[in-house]
Scaffold this motif. Structure first.
Motif, mmCIF file in Angstrom:
data_model
loop_
_atom_site.group_PDB
_atom_site.id
_atom_site.type_symbol
_atom_site.label_atom_id
_atom_site.label_comp_id
_atom_site.label_asym_id
_atom_site.label_seq_id
_atom_site.Cartn_x
_atom_site.Cartn_y
_atom_site.Cartn_z
ATOM 1 N N GLU A 60 0.778 -1.095 0.005
ATOM 2 C CA GLU A 60 -0.041 -0.062 -0.195
ATOM 3 C C GLU A 60 0.709 1.332 -0.058
ATOM 4 N N ARG A 61 2.142 1.148 0.502
ATOM 5 C CA ARG A 61 2.999 2.320 0.407
ATOM 6 C C ARG A 61 4.351 1.912 -0.586
ATOM 7 N N SER A 62 3.882 1.345 -1.788
ATOM 8 C CA SER A 62 5.054 1.010 -2.661
ATOM 9 C C SER A 62 4.449 1.266 -4.072
ATOM 10 N N GLY A 63 5.345 1.483 -5.086
ATOM 11 C CA GLY A 63 4.731 1.709 -6.339
ATOM 12 C C GLY A 63 4.315 2.889 -6.647
ATOM 13 N N GLY A 64 3.578 2.952 -7.692
ATOM 14 C CA GLY A 64 2.753 4.342 -8.254
ATOM 15 C C GLY A 64 3.157 4.508 -9.664
ATOM 16 N N ASP A 65 1.828 4.919 -10.292
ATOM 17 C CA ASP A 65 1.781 5.522 -11.584
ATOM 18 C C ASP A 65 2.642 6.699 -11.950
ATOM 19 N N LEU A 66 2.645 7.567 -10.859
ATOM 20 C CA LEU A 66 3.270 8.926 -11.027
ATOM 21 C C LEU A 66 4.021 9.281 -9.454
ATOM 22 N N CYS A 67 4.821 9.963 -9.588
ATOM 23 C CA CYS A 67 5.404 10.539 -8.382
ATOM 24 C C CYS A 67 5.762 12.170 -8.352
ATOM 25 N N VAL A 68 5.643 12.922 -7.234
ATOM 26 C CA VAL A 68 5.978 14.297 -7.123
ATOM 27 C C VAL A 68 7.125 14.145 -5.861
ATOM 28 N N GLN A 69 8.054 14.818 -6.252
ATOM 29 C CA GLN A 69 9.106 15.033 -5.171
ATOM 30 C C GLN A 69 9.036 16.667 -5.072
ATOM 31 N N ALA A 70 8.847 16.954 -3.785
ATOM 32 C CA ALA A 70 8.712 18.399 -3.526
ATOM 33 C C ALA A 70 9.590 18.795 -2.443
ATOM 34 N N CYS A 71 10.813 19.579 -2.655
ATOM 35 C CA CYS A 71 11.939 19.902 -1.668
ATOM 36 C C CYS A 71 11.688 21.357 -1.529
ATOM 37 N N ALA A 72 11.960 21.730 -0.335
ATOM 38 C CA ALA A 72 12.096 23.202 -0.105
ATOM 39 C C ALA A 72 12.834 23.319 1.381
ATOM 40 N N ASP A 73 13.238 24.582 1.752
ATOM 41 C CA ASP A 73 13.715 24.896 3.195
ATOM 42 C C ASP A 73 12.745 25.058 4.015
ATOM 43 N N ASP A 74 11.411 25.029 3.587
ATOM 44 C CA ASP A 74 10.446 25.477 4.638
ATOM 45 C C ASP A 74 9.287 24.234 4.391
ATOM 46 N N ALA A 114 6.804 23.042 1.023
ATOM 47 C CA ALA A 114 6.877 21.568 0.205
ATOM 48 C C ALA A 114 5.692 20.941 0.263
ATOM 49 N N PHE A 115 4.736 20.835 1.551
ATOM 50 C CA PHE A 115 3.557 20.422 1.922
ATOM 51 C C PHE A 115 2.526 20.990 0.704
ATOM 52 N N HIS A 116 2.657 22.475 0.620
ATOM 53 C CA HIS A 116 1.681 23.194 -0.133
ATOM 54 C C HIS A 116 1.889 22.481 -1.710
ATOM 55 N N ALA A 117 3.078 22.392 -2.086
ATOM 56 C CA ALA A 117 3.116 22.157 -3.503
ATOM 57 C C ALA A 117 2.601 20.826 -3.809
ATOM 58 N N VAL A 118 2.637 19.671 -3.058
ATOM 59 C CA VAL A 118 1.984 18.533 -3.104
ATOM 60 C C VAL A 118 0.669 18.570 -3.123
ATOM 61 N N ARG A 119 -0.016 19.168 -2.179
ATOM 62 C CA ARG A 119 -1.445 19.387 -1.687
ATOM 63 C C ARG A 119 -1.830 19.860 -3.046
ATOM 64 N N ASN A 120 -1.380 21.154 -3.717
ATOM 65 C CA ASN A 120 -2.027 21.616 -5.012
ATOM 66 C C ASN A 120 -1.763 20.943 -6.029
ATOM 67 N N LEU A 121 -0.733 20.043 -6.326
ATOM 68 C CA LEU A 121 -0.565 19.221 -7.504
ATOM 69 C C LEU A 121 -1.712 18.315 -7.304
ATOM 70 N N ALA A 122 -2.059 17.735 -5.981
ATOM 71 C CA ALA A 122 -3.193 16.784 -5.948
ATOM 72 C C ALA A 122 -4.371 17.402 -6.059
#
Length: 417
Positions: free
Chosen positions: A168-182, A186-194
């Motif tokens: 259940e937490r392996s694999g996936g069709d696509l991935c998003v890696q968001a890195c930031a100093d805050d 980083a959370f905001h980026a993934v949340r908005n793409l979702a």
């Protein structure tokens, strides 16, 4: 050019656009993520466009939000293409410190951005997107008419020694890696793409990370992992273009389609550390397990961190660096010169009540131009590494990471013909 914050952009949303392209995307600066030591990499913004996607050789930031997505049933080829175009535009804006989408202009519509990063600078945000094997075909079915565009090196990782994987937490069709100093950025980026992808993709799993465990630039000091040891001492860095070309970047040959030019392959592993067991081991045992001095990071055969390993010291009968030491078994010299660019993070996900232990460890991230490099190293580590007494591999995934984008162009433009 003065850099606008997200709040500043929202305030001026009704005014004249700054540096607008024909497609309406706002670009605050141009650039190429070709060297993590370039001055702009240490300011608030990392350029989105370039030969390679940002977030690979960019000087590693402090925080991570990694997410894997599955494509929803009944999604069409055009739906998927349109989402990737929208993700690219949003990533470009977010990297520039702007809201994910242009303001809707009416309170009756949902907000163009979730808002939690309103007023925050870009925080050196990078967004890196990859495609899993199942995006191209699943159970023999060409899902979106792109099976012919699948890189030949992109296939599911084989079963590896020591795997205790949670599907259940392996694999996936696509991935998003968001890195930031805050962490909020980083959370905001993934949340908005979702949010933008809702109806086309659904999040399969995600992982928050803190405390980088590798340096991707020689300007950065080597960090420590949760075991207290310096991690990634011999990592490939942005200042080593020959090593990057040889081990990290892909070219449009050797089974890589044109959209993979300047790209890479990404392997992730969630490695649970049995911290309570480790903390009861003596310093001597810890150093013998790793093969380095804990305080300095030096190999057991040296006095300073970056000295090369002397794998012959002490002879075959009593080697100074034990035969089952982690650094010996992971060294390129013992793995047919297999090398990767590591970009992992520490994680903690609270407390495991079943074991009575912290759920913490290393979220391993590595980039390479052939996933076989990881398989080679992990086969050796999984079967012989004395560190296995203290760790568990519970998640695994592999993705093809397209090359970078030109100004205003979508990611992997050639994927759909």
């Amino acid at each position: 050019m003065r850099q606008l914050s997200r709040r500043g952009f929202l305030t001026a949303a009704g005014g004249a656009a700054v540096g607008a392209t024909a497609g309406g995307t706002i670009l605050l600066r141009d650039g190429n993520d070709s060297s993590a030591s370039e001055p702009e990499s240490y300011t608030g913004q990392v350029p989105y466009d370039g030969e390679h996607q940002a977030g690979i050789i960019t000087a590693a930031q402090d925080r991570l939000h990694f997410a894997a997505f599955d494509v929803m049933p009944d999604t069409t080829r055009e739906d998927l293409r349109a989402m990737l175009v929208a993700w690219t535009a949003a990533s470009r804006r977010l990297s520039g410190g702007l809201p994910a989408e242009p303001a809707a202009g009416t309170p009756a519509a949902p907000p163009a951005d979730t808002g939690e990063a309103d007023g925050l600078p870009a925080g050196r945000l990078t967004i890196t997107i990859g495609f899993g094997p199942t995006l191209f075909s699943h159970r023999g079915r060409d899902r979106f008419g792109i099976a012919a565009q699948r890189p030949t090196l992109l296939r599911e990782l084989p079963a590896l020694p020591g795997d205790e994987l949670e599907p259940e937490r392996s694999g996936g069709d696509l991935c998003v890696q968001a890195c930031a100093d805050d962490p909020v950025v980083a959370f905001h980026a993934v949340r908005n793409l979702a949010r933008i992808g809702r109806g086309t993709v659904v999040m399969r799993w995600s992982q928050l990370g803190f405390g980088r465990t590798s340096s991707t630039s020689s300007a950065q000091e080597t960090p420590r992992n949760l075991m207290g040891f310096k991690d990634g001492t011999s990592n490939i860095t942005a200042e080593q273009p020959e090593s990057l070309a040889k081990h990290v970047w892909t070219a449009a040959r050797d089974g890589n389609p044109p959209w993979m030019a300047g790209g890479s392959y990404l392997v992730t592993r969630r490695i649970r550390m049995l911290i309570e067991v480790w903390d009861r081991a003596s310093l001597t045992d810890q150093e013998a397990t790793i093969g380095r001095v804990k305080a300095s990071g030096a190999p057991l055969t040296g006095t300073t961190e970056h000295e090369p390993l002397d794998l012959k010291a002490g002879g075959a009968a009593d080697p100074v660096i034990p035969l089952d030491a982690h650094v010996r078994l992971a060294a390129p010299a013992t793995n047919r010169n297999a090398r990767m660019l590591r970009r992992g993070y520490s994680f903690t996900d609270g407390f495991d009540p079943e074991l009575g232990q912290l759920d913490a460890g290393l979220f391993f991230i590595a980039y390479m131009n052939d996933p076989a490099a990881f398989v080679t190293v992990q086969n050796q580590l999984g079967s012989r590494d004395s560190l296995n007494e203290y760790i568990k591999h519970v998640s695994s995934a592999v993705f093809a990471v397209p090359g970078g984008t030109g100004r205003g162009a979508p990611l992997a433009a050639g994927l759909f013909g």
